[in-house]
Design an enzyme around this catalytic site. Structure first.
Site, PDB file in Angstrom:
ATOM      1  N   ASP A  14       5.938  -4.146  -1.047  1.00  0.00           N
ATOM      2  CA  ASP A  14       7.036  -3.195  -1.225  1.00  0.00           C
ATOM      3  C   ASP A  14       8.161  -3.802  -2.057  1.00  0.00           C
ATOM      4  O   ASP A  14       8.692  -3.168  -2.974  1.00  0.00           O
ATOM      5  CB  ASP A  14       7.578  -2.758   0.143  1.00  0.00           C
ATOM      6  CG  ASP A  14       6.481  -2.224   1.049  1.00  0.00           C
ATOM      7  OD1 ASP A  14       5.424  -1.820   0.528  1.00  0.00           O
ATOM      8  OD2 ASP A  14       6.685  -2.228   2.274  1.00  0.00           O
ATOM      9  N   TYR A  32       0.561  -1.647  13.303  1.00  0.00           N
ATOM     10  CA  TYR A  32       0.539  -2.455  12.080  1.00  0.00           C
ATOM     11  C   TYR A  32       0.190  -3.905  12.417  1.00  0.00           C
ATOM     12  O   TYR A  32      -0.686  -4.522  11.811  1.00  0.00           O
ATOM     13  CB  TYR A  32       1.903  -2.368  11.383  1.00  0.00           C
ATOM     14  CG  TYR A  32       1.944  -3.061  10.033  1.00  0.00           C
ATOM     15  CD1 TYR A  32       1.769  -2.347   8.856  1.00  0.00           C
ATOM     16  CD2 TYR A  32       2.150  -4.440   9.945  1.00  0.00           C
ATOM     17  CE1 TYR A  32       1.797  -2.976   7.619  1.00  0.00           C
ATOM     18  CE2 TYR A  32       2.181  -5.083   8.726  1.00  0.00           C
ATOM     19  CZ  TYR A  32       2.010  -4.343   7.565  1.00  0.00           C
ATOM     20  OH  TYR A  32       2.039  -4.986   6.342  1.00  0.00           O
TER      21      TYR A  32
HETATM   22  C1  GLA Z   1       3.881  -1.529   4.701  1.00  0.00           C
HETATM   23  C2  GLA Z   1       4.156  -3.003   4.467  1.00  0.00           C
HETATM   24  C3  GLA Z   1       3.436  -3.504   3.223  1.00  0.00           C
HETATM   25  C4  GLA Z   1       1.962  -3.146   3.262  1.00  0.00           C
HETATM   26  C5  GLA Z   1       1.773  -1.666   3.619  1.00  0.00           C
HETATM   27  C6  GLA Z   1       0.343  -1.292   3.812  1.00  0.00           C
HETATM   28  O1  GLA Z   1       4.435  -0.765   3.673  1.00  0.00           O
HETATM   29  O2  GLA Z   1       5.533  -3.211   4.303  1.00  0.00           O
HETATM   30  O3  GLA Z   1       3.617  -4.894   3.114  1.00  0.00           O
HETATM   31  O4  GLA Z   1       1.272  -3.962   4.155  1.00  0.00           O
HETATM   32  O5  GLA Z   1       2.497  -1.301   4.782  1.00  0.00           O
HETATM   33  O6  GLA Z   1      -0.346  -1.375   2.609  1.00  0.00           O
END
Ligand code: GLA
Length: 386
Positions: free
Chosen positions: A176, A228
């Site tokens: 991100d 997550y």
């Molecule tokens: C979130 C996390 C990223 C990545 C996505 C999944 O956005 O911040 O680092 O792992 O999930 O692709």
């Protein structure tokens, strides 16, 4: 952008009773493809969007850092020299966490000047569009400038990730912040999350009469807890059982062996990551050789993999994706960490309202909350605006 820049200056003046010395901004992102591959040291292909977070800043000579924002009432303040992950909390953990993380990247926190910061944003919160990375990247760029640290953008992305991991406590990857700092107009950022080498890949959506629609389901997610983290641990377990440093080191040819070694659930988690890495490579090749119309099936396959193998979708995301596909989208998938947030659909501009009406109708029929549907434009990354 000009409105946000004016708002953040006005907000700064109201909060601190003086004028800001500068304004910096950084965008949110949409991930085109490559989900949950970043922390597996694989490939991602996000782009920066035309929704941004702006920070107005003026230095102080007493070594104190104050942060205020349009979404919180009072400024939070702390002497720079006392910054530590356990000393920051709530929303201010993002900007203050970045200031702390810069100390890990060479800033002398006992010597740098203090500053007042005011933050405003038009990146929707909790929609999977990286509102948090937009804060981190804008603040990292601003402090890098005024503290004269001379860190390059890949280093600033690592600063943002460190803040997110240690100060906010979310075990996220580097995608991100990289998208927010490295994005370019009309292009995506193709990032190798192991070497951190990147290059921009032209998208040509507007030229081909295509748009990316974001369908924000309104289902809120939180990456500091729950699913997550659990998925990340499953990936690490899978890599360890297969004797590789990270899932990046496997290809689709390794999946037969993986199936015989791993339990069924871990195997499916691994299969998602391994096939998703391949889909990122295939998407880059399709964009470069054939153009954006050729990526639809890859987007659709990515969604199926997240729904069935990685199990991070929710009924609202599946409905958004299926309805978009059935009403004229070239391809569609959930984007971001999952468990809520947004889906994206690549649509011919003349099908946009058909897709929108169909998705809204389907949500109403299923008794789901009204989704927010809007187009996003691949845009430039973080900049100093004034
Ligand atoms: C979130 C996390 C990223 C990545 C996505 C999944 O956005 O911040 O680092 O792992 O999930 O692709």
């Amino acid at each position: 952008m000009s409105d946000l820049r004016e708002d953040v200056r006005a907000g700064f003046a109201a909060a601190y009773g003086r004028e800001a010395e500068g304004v910096w901004s950084a965008p949110g992102r949409v991930n085109l493809i490559g989900e949950h591959t970043d922390y597996n040291e694989g490939f991602v292909l996000p782009f920066a969007i035309d929704r941004r977070t702006a920070v107005a800043l003026a230095l102080r000579d007493d070594g104190v850092l104050r942060v205020a924002s349009a979404i919180a009432d009072a400024p939070v303040e702390i002497p720079v020299a006392e910054l530590a992950p356990e000393r920051v909390s709530d929303w201010s953990a993002y900007p203050l966490g970045v200031a702390w993380a810069l100390g890990r990247f060479g800033a002398d926190l006992a010597a740098v000047p203090g500053a007042d910061l005011y933050i405003d944003s038009d990146v929707p919160l909790g929609a999977g569009l990286s509102s948090s990375a937009a804060i981190e990247s804008s603040v990292a760029l601003a402090l890098n400038d005024v503290w004269r640290l001379d860190l390059d953008r890949p280093a600033l992305a690592r600063v943002g990730r460190l803040a997110e991991n240690e100060a906010v406590g979310a075990p996220t990857g580097i995608m991100d912040q990289s998208a927010s700092l490295l994005g370019r107009r009309d292009a995506a950022v193709f990032l190798d999350c192991r070497s951190l080498e990147s290059r921009v890949v032209g998208l040509g959506f507007a030229e081909r009469g295509l748009e990316v629609l974001v369908i924000d389901t309104g289902v809120k997610h939180a990456h500091a807890t729950g699913g997550y983290r659990d998925r990340r641990e499953a990936c690490e377990r899978g890599a360890a059982a297969l004797g590789v440093p990270a899932l990046r080191d496997l290809t689709v040819d390794d999946l037969d062996r993986a199936r015989s070694v791993l339990d069924e659930v871990t195997f499916r988690r691994v299969r998602h990551v391994v096939t998703e890495d391949q889909r990122v490579l295939d998407t880059v090749r399709a964009l470069e050789d054939e153009g954006p119309e050729a990526i639809g099936e890859l987007l659709d396959a990515s969604h199926r993999s997240m729904r069935d193998d990685f199990e991070i979708s929710v009924p609202e995301l599946d409905l958004a994706v299926e309805t978009a596909q059935a009403s004229g989208a070239i391809g569609a998938r959930m984007t971001g960490g999952g468990f809520g947030g947004a889906a994206i659909a690549l649509v011919p501009a003349d099908a946009r309202s058909r897709v929108q009406v169909a998705v809204e109708g389907a949500f109403a029929e299923h008794g789901f909350a009204v989704p927010e549907i809007f187009a996003v434009v691949p845009s430039d990354g973080a900049v100093r605006d004034a």
